[in-house]
Motif scaffolding. Structure first.
Motif, PDB file in Angstrom:
ATOM      1  N   PHE A   1      -2.402  -7.916   3.630  1.00  0.00           N
ATOM      2  CA  PHE A   1      -3.348  -8.001   2.529  1.00  0.00           C
ATOM      3  C   PHE A   1      -3.102  -9.275   1.756  1.00  0.00           C
ATOM      4  CE2 PHE A   1      -0.300  -4.431   1.546  1.00  0.00           C
ATOM      5  CZ  PHE A   1       0.705  -5.223   1.028  1.00  0.00           C
ATOM      6  N   SER A   2      -4.039  -9.615   0.864  1.00  0.00           N
ATOM      7  CA  SER A   2      -3.875 -10.751  -0.045  1.00  0.00           C
ATOM      8  C   SER A   2      -4.395 -10.326  -1.409  1.00  0.00           C
ATOM      9  CB  SER A   2      -4.616 -11.984   0.474  1.00  0.00           C
ATOM     10  OG  SER A   2      -6.006 -11.743   0.508  1.00  0.00           O
ATOM     11  N   PHE A   3      -3.835 -10.971  -2.442  1.00  0.00           N
ATOM     12  CA  PHE A   3      -4.179 -10.615  -3.810  1.00  0.00           C
ATOM     13  C   PHE A   3      -4.532 -11.863  -4.604  1.00  0.00           C
ATOM     14  CE2 PHE A   3      -0.923  -7.701  -2.231  1.00  0.00           C
ATOM     15  CZ  PHE A   3      -1.535  -6.475  -2.404  1.00  0.00           C
ATOM     16  N   LYS A   4      -5.618 -11.789  -5.350  1.00  0.00           N
ATOM     17  CA  LYS A   4      -6.015 -12.896  -6.216  1.00  0.00           C
ATOM     18  C   LYS A   4      -6.461 -12.315  -7.557  1.00  0.00           C
ATOM     19  CE  LYS A   4      -9.131 -16.821  -6.641  1.00  0.00           C
ATOM     20  NZ  LYS A   4     -10.262 -17.530  -6.074  1.00  0.00           N
ATOM     21  N   ASP A   5      -5.885 -12.848  -8.649  1.00  0.00           N
ATOM     22  CA  ASP A   5      -6.237 -12.410 -10.004  1.00  0.00           C
ATOM     23  C   ASP A   5      -6.050 -10.905 -10.199  1.00  0.00           C
ATOM     24  OD1 ASP A   5      -7.056 -15.061 -10.681  1.00  0.00           O
ATOM     25  OD2 ASP A   5      -9.013 -14.682  -9.756  1.00  0.00           O
ATOM     26  N   CYS A   6      -4.990 -10.360  -9.625  1.00  0.00           N
ATOM     27  CA  CYS A   6      -4.747  -8.913  -9.685  1.00  0.00           C
ATOM     28  C   CYS A   6      -3.586  -8.561 -10.602  1.00  0.00           C
ATOM     29  CB  CYS A   6      -4.451  -8.367  -8.290  1.00  0.00           C
ATOM     30  SG  CYS A   6      -5.873  -8.384  -7.180  1.00  0.00           S
ATOM     31  N   GLN A   7      -3.625  -7.339 -11.119  1.00  0.00           N
ATOM     32  CA  GLN A   7      -2.525  -6.764 -11.880  1.00  0.00           C
ATOM     33  C   GLN A   7      -1.777  -5.812 -10.954  1.00  0.00           C
ATOM     34  OE1 GLN A   7      -3.660  -5.030 -15.677  1.00  0.00           O
ATOM     35  NE2 GLN A   7      -5.531  -6.255 -15.656  1.00  0.00           N
ATOM     36  N   LEU A   8      -0.521  -6.160 -10.645  1.00  0.00           N
ATOM     37  CA  LEU A   8       0.292  -5.352  -9.733  1.00  0.00           C
ATOM     38  C   LEU A   8       1.563  -4.851 -10.421  1.00  0.00           C
ATOM     39  CD1 LEU A   8      -0.373  -7.857  -6.940  1.00  0.00           C
ATOM     40  CD2 LEU A   8      -0.579  -5.422  -6.496  1.00  0.00           C
ATOM     41  N   ASN A   9       1.526  -4.731 -11.732  1.00  0.00           N
ATOM     42  CA  ASN A   9       2.703  -4.297 -12.476  1.00  0.00           C
ATOM     43  C   ASN A   9       3.195  -2.938 -11.982  1.00  0.00           C
ATOM     44  OD1 ASN A   9       2.040  -6.561 -13.935  1.00  0.00           O
ATOM     45  ND2 ASN A   9       1.362  -5.455 -15.745  1.00  0.00           N
ATOM     46  N   PHE A  10       4.514  -2.808 -11.916  1.00  0.00           N
ATOM     47  CA  PHE A  10       5.195  -1.571 -11.539  1.00  0.00           C
ATOM     48  C   PHE A  10       4.922  -1.131 -10.097  1.00  0.00           C
ATOM     49  CE2 PHE A  10       4.021  -1.363 -16.078  1.00  0.00           C
ATOM     50  CZ  PHE A  10       5.276  -1.499 -16.630  1.00  0.00           C
ATOM     51  N   SER A  11       4.347  -1.982  -9.277  1.00  0.00           N
ATOM     52  CA  SER A  11       4.106  -1.635  -7.878  1.00  0.00           C
ATOM     53  C   SER A  11       5.358  -1.896  -7.058  1.00  0.00           C
ATOM     54  CB  SER A  11       2.928  -2.436  -7.317  1.00  0.00           C
ATOM     55  OG  SER A  11       1.723  -2.004  -7.913  1.00  0.00           O
ATOM     56  N   SER A  12       5.473  -1.187  -5.940  1.00  0.00           N
ATOM     57  CA  SER A  12       6.666  -1.308  -5.110  1.00  0.00           C
ATOM     58  C   SER A  12       6.284  -1.691  -3.679  1.00  0.00           C
ATOM     59  CB  SER A  12       7.437   0.012  -5.104  1.00  0.00           C
ATOM     60  OG  SER A  12       8.573  -0.087  -4.275  1.00  0.00           O
ATOM     61  N   PHE A  13       7.029  -2.689  -3.172  1.00  0.00           N
ATOM     62  CA  PHE A  13       6.843  -3.191  -1.808  1.00  0.00           C
ATOM     63  C   PHE A  13       8.163  -3.042  -1.042  1.00  0.00           C
ATOM     64  CE2 PHE A  13       3.971  -5.370  -4.670  1.00  0.00           C
ATOM     65  CZ  PHE A  13       2.777  -5.422  -3.984  1.00  0.00           C
ATOM     66  N   PHE A  14       8.936  -2.039  -1.388  1.00  0.00           N
ATOM     67  CA  PHE A  14      10.287  -1.847  -0.863  1.00  0.00           C
ATOM     68  C   PHE A  14      10.323  -1.888   0.671  1.00  0.00           C
ATOM     69  CE2 PHE A  14      13.715   0.752   0.774  1.00  0.00           C
ATOM     70  CZ  PHE A  14      14.816   0.262   0.078  1.00  0.00           C
ATOM     71  N   GLY A  15      11.133  -2.803   1.203  1.00  0.00           N
ATOM     72  CA  GLY A  15      11.410  -2.859   2.633  1.00  0.00           C
ATOM     73  C   GLY A  15      10.254  -3.290   3.528  1.00  0.00           C
ATOM     74  N   LEU A  16       9.164  -3.772   2.969  1.00  0.00           N
ATOM     75  CA  LEU A  16       8.002  -4.118   3.797  1.00  0.00           C
ATOM     76  C   LEU A  16       8.100  -5.520   4.383  1.00  0.00           C
ATOM     77  CD1 LEU A  16       5.087  -2.658   1.655  1.00  0.00           C
ATOM     78  CD2 LEU A  16       6.098  -1.698   3.726  1.00  0.00           C
ATOM     79  N   LYS A  17       7.503  -5.702   5.544  1.00  0.00           N
ATOM     80  CA  LYS A  17       7.377  -7.012   6.171  1.00  0.00           C
ATOM     81  C   LYS A  17       6.036  -7.583   5.730  1.00  0.00           C
ATOM     82  CE  LYS A  17      10.226  -5.928  10.208  1.00  0.00           C
ATOM     83  NZ  LYS A  17      11.417  -6.119   9.464  1.00  0.00           N
ATOM     84  N   LEU A  18       6.115  -8.557   4.816  1.00  0.00           N
ATOM     85  CA  LEU A  18       4.911  -9.130   4.205  1.00  0.00           C
ATOM     86  C   LEU A  18       4.849 -10.634   4.422  1.00  0.00           C
ATOM     87  CD1 LEU A  18       5.110  -7.187   0.816  1.00  0.00           C
ATOM     88  CD2 LEU A  18       3.703  -6.640   2.798  1.00  0.00           C
ATOM     89  N   LYS A  19       5.223 -11.077   5.595  1.00  0.00           N
ATOM     90  CA  LYS A  19       5.248 -12.512   5.882  1.00  0.00           C
ATOM     91  C   LYS A  19       3.874 -13.126   5.642  1.00  0.00           C
ATOM     92  CE  LYS A  19       8.895 -12.340   9.350  1.00  0.00           C
ATOM     93  NZ  LYS A  19       9.272 -12.662  10.733  1.00  0.00           N
ATOM     94  N   GLY A  20       3.869 -14.248   4.921  1.00  0.00           N
ATOM     95  CA  GLY A  20       2.626 -14.989   4.711  1.00  0.00           C
ATOM     96  C   GLY A  20       1.641 -14.344   3.760  1.00  0.00           C
TER      97      GLY A  20
END
Length: 192
Positions: A93-112
């Protein structure tokens, strides 16, 4: 609009509050969600492939087994999401102008992954692989980076950055002279 089909392709969902809708186990392919409220929904085992979300609220949605493949989020409110609950296969996924406060991406492969002009206050990237990711003009206040892979990540214009270079892989990551002090926070040095 009644959502009674198991599969939707090339549909536009605009200004819909989905409270009360059952969206679990539905496939959305190349759909556009504009100004929709999907907050607090159970999106268990729902599949979003090549979907676009604009001006939407998905805060506190349950993402257990949710597939998110090549989705774009623009000007969305995504507070408190547990992205690690998503199906990790083909997660992108990609994010632009987003509010991602308190979100968790624990252990994910998010290359690029691109985070452009986003607020990520107190987000958790523990053990995530963010190689080649871009954090352009992002607020990283109190973001957790712990055993995070940030190789070749572009953090040059990120601000409120604080991370321990001894506890994270930052090989060839890009920082600016204004945010590099965030790499020294644990030493409590004074930089003038």
């Amino acid at each position: 609009m009644l959502l009674n089909l198991p599969f939707y392709r090339d549909e536009i969902f605009e200004n819909i509050t989905f409270a009360g809708y059952e969206l679990a186990k539905i496939d959305f392919d190349n759909c556009h969600f504009i100004g929709c409220d999907l907050s607090n929904l159970h999106l268990t085992n729902t599949n979003f492939s090549e979907c676009e979300f604009k001006n939407c609220d998905l805060s506190n949605a349950a993402l257990t087994g949710t597939t998110v493949q090549e989705c774009r989020f623009t000007n969305c409110k995504l507070l408190g999401l547990k992205f690690e609950a998503c199906n990790p296969i083909l997660l992108s996924f990609s994010f632009k102008d987003c509010q991602l406060n308190f979100s968790s991406f624990f252990g994910l492969k998010l290359k690029g992954t691109n985070f452009l002009n986003c607020t990520l206050e107190q987000a958790d990237f523990t053990e995530a692989d963010l190689s080649n990711s871009i954090f352009s003009d992002c607020n990283l206040k109190e973001v957790i980076f712990d055993h995070t892979i940030l190789e070749n990540a572009d953090m040059e214009t990120a601000y409120n950055l604080s991370l321990d270079p001894e506890n994270n892989n930052i090989k060839k990551a890009t920082f600016s002279t204004t945010n590099i002090s965030g790499l020294l926070d644990k030493y409590e040095v004074i930089i003038k």
